[in-house]
Motif scaffolding. Structure first.
Motif, mmCIF file in Angstrom:
data_model
loop_
_atom_site.group_PDB
_atom_site.id
_atom_site.type_symbol
_atom_site.label_atom_id
_atom_site.label_comp_id
_atom_site.label_asym_id
_atom_site.label_seq_id
_atom_site.Cartn_x
_atom_site.Cartn_y
_atom_site.Cartn_z
ATOM 1 N N SER A 1 0.826 -1.201 0.000
ATOM 2 C CA SER A 1 0.000 0.000 0.000
ATOM 3 C C SER A 1 0.865 1.260 0.000
ATOM 4 O O SER A 1 0.584 2.224 -0.732
ATOM 5 C CB SER A 1 -0.923 -0.005 1.221
ATOM 6 O OG SER A 1 -1.738 1.147 1.236
ATOM 7 N N PHE A 2 1.922 1.241 0.792
ATOM 8 C CA PHE A 2 2.804 2.404 0.843
ATOM 9 C C PHE A 2 3.614 2.539 -0.442
ATOM 10 O O PHE A 2 3.830 3.648 -0.954
ATOM 11 C CB PHE A 2 3.747 2.307 2.046
ATOM 12 C CG PHE A 2 4.687 3.486 2.146
ATOM 13 C CD1 PHE A 2 4.195 4.771 2.270
ATOM 14 C CD2 PHE A 2 6.059 3.307 2.104
ATOM 15 C CE1 PHE A 2 5.050 5.869 2.355
ATOM 16 C CE2 PHE A 2 6.926 4.384 2.162
ATOM 17 C CZ PHE A 2 6.422 5.666 2.295
ATOM 18 N N TYR A 3 4.063 1.409 -0.997
ATOM 19 C CA TYR A 3 4.822 1.416 -2.258
ATOM 20 C C TYR A 3 3.992 2.107 -3.343
ATOM 21 O O TYR A 3 4.494 2.960 -4.089
ATOM 22 C CB TYR A 3 5.139 -0.022 -2.661
ATOM 23 C CG TYR A 3 6.248 -0.186 -3.679
ATOM 24 C CD1 TYR A 3 7.474 -0.716 -3.311
ATOM 25 C CD2 TYR A 3 6.066 0.168 -5.010
ATOM 26 C CE1 TYR A 3 8.499 -0.887 -4.241
ATOM 27 C CE2 TYR A 3 7.074 0.005 -5.944
ATOM 28 C CZ TYR A 3 8.284 -0.519 -5.556
ATOM 29 O OH TYR A 3 9.288 -0.677 -6.487
ATOM 30 N N LYS A 4 2.734 1.717 -3.420
ATOM 31 C CA LYS A 4 1.863 2.317 -4.436
ATOM 32 C C LYS A 4 1.630 3.789 -4.139
ATOM 33 O O LYS A 4 1.621 4.627 -5.064
ATOM 34 C CB LYS A 4 0.522 1.571 -4.478
ATOM 35 C CG LYS A 4 -0.358 1.958 -5.652
ATOM 36 C CD LYS A 4 -1.535 1.021 -5.782
ATOM 37 C CE LYS A 4 -2.311 1.261 -7.070
ATOM 38 N NZ LYS A 4 -3.429 0.294 -7.235
ATOM 39 N N TYR A 5 1.465 4.120 -2.882
ATOM 40 C CA TYR A 5 1.191 5.508 -2.502
ATOM 41 C C TYR A 5 2.345 6.428 -2.877
ATOM 42 O O TYR A 5 2.140 7.458 -3.539
ATOM 43 C CB TYR A 5 0.920 5.597 -0.999
ATOM 44 C CG TYR A 5 0.645 7.008 -0.540
ATOM 45 C CD1 TYR A 5 -0.620 7.568 -0.688
ATOM 46 C CD2 TYR A 5 1.651 7.786 0.031
ATOM 47 C CE1 TYR A 5 -0.874 8.867 -0.277
ATOM 48 C CE2 TYR A 5 1.407 9.078 0.436
ATOM 49 C CZ TYR A 5 0.140 9.621 0.276
ATOM 50 O OH TYR A 5 -0.102 10.917 0.682
ATOM 51 N N PHE A 6 3.564 6.077 -2.479
ATOM 52 C CA PHE A 6 4.663 7.010 -2.746
ATOM 53 C C PHE A 6 5.016 7.049 -4.229
ATOM 54 O O PHE A 6 5.448 8.093 -4.745
ATOM 55 C CB PHE A 6 5.895 6.719 -1.869
ATOM 56 C CG PHE A 6 6.768 5.562 -2.276
ATOM 57 C CD1 PHE A 6 7.623 5.658 -3.367
ATOM 58 C CD2 PHE A 6 6.796 4.390 -1.533
ATOM 59 C CE1 PHE A 6 8.465 4.606 -3.732
ATOM 60 C CE2 PHE A 6 7.628 3.333 -1.884
ATOM 61 C CZ PHE A 6 8.458 3.440 -2.991
ATOM 62 N N THR A 7 4.822 5.921 -4.926
ATOM 63 C CA THR A 7 5.094 5.908 -6.362
ATOM 64 C C THR A 7 4.173 6.877 -7.094
ATOM 65 O O THR A 7 4.626 7.721 -7.883
ATOM 66 C CB THR A 7 4.910 4.494 -6.942
ATOM 67 O OG1 THR A 7 5.869 3.618 -6.359
ATOM 68 C CG2 THR A 7 5.086 4.499 -8.453
#
Length: 265
Positions: free
Chosen positions: A167-173
């Motif tokens: 979820s965080f990977y997608k968010y910051f990307t």
């Protein structure tokens, strides 16, 4: 003893600065290390990694830790451009001699590792990445159902660590890319960078962490096809970047020091 200079401005328009950590016995032969902090291009600051700056200086490296533009106020390639601007500033500053380009090395943590790769491809600096993400377009394509959030546990009640990381990977990307369009994300992918001048590279990754090991292996295969060598160190566990940094500083600095030594022979 380490001498520290705080917030030396390298970009007056953006008011971006770098902290500098001097070894006690600095000479014209002192090696220069640029450290790129992480934070998903969303947060993080040079002052947060003071300890590694001191550690690097105590190991004999004049260490520069720059800040760079952060999302969501700034989108790709803002931080990448800042990295190149910093290097240009450094090479033309009073902190370097005319031939110091051969004395410069890099370490990048998390997305700082992504930026270090970008710089390495253009300047050839020996480089170490700590959990540097390298794939965005294909990862997003394969994770359409993932809900993006900087705090998935609080926002969605997710408790599985792997799902929280995704979820965080997608968010910051998406926050840094400013778009979910494939053509934009592909430009962010490390495989899209210019590696014509890539020099010695060492990549560290944990077996199960924020940066999927499979994406790192795919990136190494890509570099191998271009006849670029990579030294990979895989660390057991879930640690990401700064989580394991203190345990692997010696290996990282030894790789960089030995690389410079061989280049001068």
């Amino acid at each position: 003893m380490v001498v520290i200079k705080n917030n030396i401005i390298y970009d007056e328009n953006k008011e971006l600065g770098a902290d500098i950590y001097y070894p006690n016995d600095t000479t014209s032969e002192t090696k220069i290390l640029i450290f790129w902090h992480g934070g998903g291009w969303l947060h993080g600051d040079k002052k947060d990694v003071k300890k590694v700056g001191v550690d690097f200086a105590n190991a004999g490296f004049m260490t520069f830790i720059p800040n760079y533009s952060l999302a969501p106020a700034n989108h790709f390639p803002a931080a990448h451009d800042d990295a190149l601007h910093f290097v240009e500033w450094l090479l033309n500053s009073d902190y370097t001699d005319h031939d110091d380009i051969k004395n410069i090395v890099q370490i990048g943590a998390s997305v700082g590792g992504t930026m270090a790769l970008y710089v390495a491809g253009k300047y050839g600096f020996p480089t170490v990445t700590w959990s540097g993400p390298v794939e965005y377009a294909n990862w997003i394509k394969q994770h359409q159902d993932v809900k993006a959030s900087p705090q998935a546990k609080q926002d969605f009640g997710i408790t599985d660590p792997a799902q929280i990381r995704a979820s965080f990977y997608k968010y910051f990307t998406l926050a840094y890319a400013g778009s979910d369009k494939a053509d934009v994300l592909q430009k962010l992918d490390a495989q899209s960078y210019d590696f014509s001048k890539l020099g010695k590279l060492m990549m560290l990754n944990s077996t199960d962490e924020l940066t999927p090991l499979s994406t790192t292996l795919d990136f190494i295969k890509f570099l191998a096809k271009e006849n670029h060598g990579v030294q990979l160190l895989v660390i057991p566990g879930h640690g990401h970047a700064m989580d394991y940094s203190q345990d692997y500083i010696d290996e990282s600095l030894d790789f960089l020091y030995q690389t410079i030594k061989r280049q001068k022979q």
